[in-house]
Design a protein around this motif. Structure first.
Motif, PDB file in Angstrom:
ATOM      1  N   GLU A  52       0.824  -1.211   0.000  1.00 12.34           N
ATOM      2  CA  GLU A  52       0.000   0.000   0.000  1.00 12.34           C
ATOM      3  C   GLU A  52       0.856   1.259   0.000  1.00 12.34           C
ATOM      4  O   GLU A  52       0.528   2.241  -0.688  1.00 12.34           O
ATOM      5  CB  GLU A  52      -0.980   0.000   1.177  1.00 12.34           C
ATOM      6  CG  GLU A  52      -2.181   0.893   0.964  1.00 12.34           C
ATOM      7  CD  GLU A  52      -2.855   0.765  -0.415  1.00 12.34           C
ATOM      8  OE1 GLU A  52      -3.098   1.814  -1.055  1.00 12.34           O
ATOM      9  OE2 GLU A  52      -3.158  -0.349  -0.871  1.00 12.34           O
ATOM     10  N   VAL A  55       2.062   1.720  -3.551  1.00 16.14           N
ATOM     11  CA  VAL A  55       0.995   2.240  -4.417  1.00 16.14           C
ATOM     12  C   VAL A  55       0.828   3.735  -4.187  1.00 16.14           C
ATOM     13  O   VAL A  55       0.791   4.517  -5.141  1.00 16.14           O
ATOM     14  CB  VAL A  55      -0.333   1.485  -4.168  1.00 16.14           C
ATOM     15  CG1 VAL A  55      -1.506   2.190  -4.844  1.00 16.14           C
ATOM     16  CG2 VAL A  55      -0.230   0.044  -4.639  1.00 16.14           C
ATOM     17  N   ALA A  68      -2.443   4.515 -13.763  1.00 15.45           N
ATOM     18  CA  ALA A  68      -3.757   3.955 -13.451  1.00 15.45           C
ATOM     19  C   ALA A  68      -3.666   3.261 -12.088  1.00 15.45           C
ATOM     20  O   ALA A  68      -2.901   2.296 -11.944  1.00 15.45           O
ATOM     21  CB  ALA A  68      -4.182   2.967 -14.524  1.00 15.45           C
ATOM     22  N   PRO A  69      -4.400   3.751 -11.088  1.00 11.60           N
ATOM     23  CA  PRO A  69      -4.304   3.159  -9.743  1.00 11.60           C
ATOM     24  C   PRO A  69      -4.488   1.645  -9.735  1.00 11.60           C
ATOM     25  O   PRO A  69      -3.778   0.942  -9.019  1.00 11.60           O
ATOM     26  CB  PRO A  69      -5.418   3.872  -8.962  1.00 11.60           C
ATOM     27  CG  PRO A  69      -5.585   5.172  -9.665  1.00 11.60           C
ATOM     28  CD  PRO A  69      -5.336   4.878 -11.116  1.00 11.60           C
ATOM     29  N   GLU A  70      -5.422   1.126 -10.538  1.00 10.33           N
ATOM     30  CA  GLU A  70      -5.659  -0.319 -10.530  1.00 10.33           C
ATOM     31  C   GLU A  70      -4.452  -1.093 -11.068  1.00 10.33           C
ATOM     32  O   GLU A  70      -4.166  -2.205 -10.622  1.00 10.33           O
ATOM     33  CB  GLU A  70      -6.931  -0.692 -11.298  1.00 10.33           C
ATOM     34  CG  GLU A  70      -6.926  -0.349 -12.767  1.00 10.33           C
ATOM     35  CD  GLU A  70      -7.308   1.088 -13.116  1.00 10.33           C
ATOM     36  OE1 GLU A  70      -7.454   1.370 -14.317  1.00 10.33           O
ATOM     37  OE2 GLU A  70      -7.447   1.940 -12.207  1.00 10.33           O
ATOM     38  N   LEU A  71      -3.712  -0.513 -12.001  1.00  8.96           N
ATOM     39  CA  LEU A  71      -2.515  -1.178 -12.525  1.00  8.96           C
ATOM     40  C   LEU A  71      -1.361  -1.115 -11.528  1.00  8.96           C
ATOM     41  O   LEU A  71      -0.604  -2.082 -11.385  1.00  8.96           O
ATOM     42  CB  LEU A  71      -2.100  -0.571 -13.861  1.00  8.96           C
ATOM     43  CG  LEU A  71      -3.088  -0.779 -15.009  1.00  8.96           C
ATOM     44  CD1 LEU A  71      -2.582  -0.110 -16.274  1.00  8.96           C
ATOM     45  CD2 LEU A  71      -3.359  -2.255 -15.244  1.00  8.96           C
ATOM     46  N   ARG A  73      -1.752  -1.016  -8.301  1.00  3.57           N
ATOM     47  CA  ARG A  73      -2.130  -1.998  -7.265  1.00  3.57           C
ATOM     48  C   ARG A  73      -1.867  -3.434  -7.736  1.00  3.57           C
ATOM     49  O   ARG A  73      -1.416  -4.273  -6.963  1.00  3.57           O
ATOM     50  CB  ARG A  73      -3.586  -1.817  -6.872  1.00  3.57           C
ATOM     51  CG  ARG A  73      -3.806  -0.643  -5.977  1.00  3.57           C
ATOM     52  CD  ARG A  73      -5.209  -0.570  -5.358  1.00  3.57           C
ATOM     53  NE  ARG A  73      -5.267   0.606  -4.520  1.00  3.57           N
ATOM     54  CZ  ARG A  73      -5.529   1.839  -4.971  1.00  3.57           C
ATOM     55  NH1 ARG A  73      -5.784   2.048  -6.246  1.00  3.57           N
ATOM     56  NH2 ARG A  73      -5.539   2.856  -4.146  1.00  3.57           N
ATOM     57  N   ALA A  74      -2.135  -3.715  -9.007  1.00  2.00           N
ATOM     58  CA  ALA A  74      -1.865  -5.054  -9.551  1.00  2.00           C
ATOM     59  C   ALA A  74      -0.374  -5.349  -9.516  1.00  2.00           C
ATOM     60  O   ALA A  74       0.043  -6.453  -9.152  1.00  2.00           O
ATOM     61  CB  ALA A  74      -2.405  -5.172 -10.978  1.00  2.00           C
ATOM     62  N   ARG A  77       0.506  -6.033  -5.893  1.00  3.84           N
ATOM     63  CA  ARG A  77      -0.079  -7.309  -5.441  1.00  3.84           C
ATOM     64  C   ARG A  77       0.671  -8.504  -6.020  1.00  3.84           C
ATOM     65  O   ARG A  77       0.911  -9.495  -5.340  1.00  3.84           O
ATOM     66  CB  ARG A  77      -1.553  -7.361  -5.845  1.00  3.84           C
ATOM     67  CG  ARG A  77      -2.268  -8.638  -5.424  1.00  3.84           C
ATOM     68  CD  ARG A  77      -3.652  -8.741  -6.038  1.00  3.84           C
ATOM     69  NE  ARG A  77      -3.562  -8.853  -7.489  1.00  3.84           N
ATOM     70  CZ  ARG A  77      -4.119  -8.003  -8.356  1.00  3.84           C
ATOM     71  NH1 ARG A  77      -4.824  -6.976  -7.932  1.00  3.84           N
ATOM     72  NH2 ARG A  77      -3.981  -8.180  -9.652  1.00  3.84           N
ATOM     73  N   ASP A  78       1.049  -8.417  -7.290  1.00  3.96           N
ATOM     74  CA  ASP A  78       1.683  -9.544  -7.971  1.00  3.96           C
ATOM     75  C   ASP A  78       3.197  -9.609  -7.792  1.00  3.96           C
ATOM     76  O   ASP A  78       3.813 -10.616  -8.150  1.00  3.96           O
ATOM     77  CB  ASP A  78       1.363  -9.495  -9.465  1.00  3.96           C
ATOM     78  CG  ASP A  78      -0.105  -9.724  -9.749  1.00  3.96           C
ATOM     79  OD1 ASP A  78      -0.835 -10.144  -8.836  1.00  3.96           O
ATOM     80  OD2 ASP A  78      -0.523  -9.489 -10.892  1.00  3.96           O
TER      81      ASP A  78
END
Length: 118
Positions: A52, A55, A68-71, A73-74, A77-78
């Motif tokens: 976090e 990010v 892109a926040p979702e990218l 975060r991905a 995460r990965d």
């Protein structure tokens, strides 16, 4: 660059007869991979406890509308699984004296979340 290589690897695993060609529009790495001033390749590899903060820092550093926040975060995460895969392939990441992976500050960061290979 490493993300594209990972995608090609996944495609090859899914269809072993597939021919995969990697093309990079520039000579240097991009995305979660980077080349540092010592001419060594590194990747951002935040652990689950750092995800976090990574990010938030990435989104704070990026000019508005460029990340892109979702990218992000991905990627965070990965990262542990991708790092395990690369280590399993035998990539020679720099190590600390105790044998653990050495962690370094990545691009524009003071937090030691990146790993470097020679």
């Amino acid at each position: 660059m490493l993300a594209g290589m990972r995608a090609a690897w996944a495609a090859k695993e899914a269809a072993p007869a597939l021919r995969v060609l990697l093309v990079c529009p520039q000579k240097s790495p991009c995305g979660s991979s980077f080349a540092n001033r010592n001419n060594a390749l590194g990747i951002q590899a935040p652990g689950p406890d750092q995800a976090e903060a990574f990010v938030q820092e990435a989104l704070d550093l990026a000019p508005p509308g460029t990340a892109a926040p979702e990218l992000v975060r991905a990627l965070a995460r990965d990262a542990p699984a991708r790092l395990d895969e690369l280590t399993g392939l035998g990539l020679a990441f720099r190590r600390a004296p105790d044998g653990s992976l050495a962690r370094f500050p990545g691009c524009f960061s003071t937090a030691p979340r990146a790993v470097i290979l020679d």
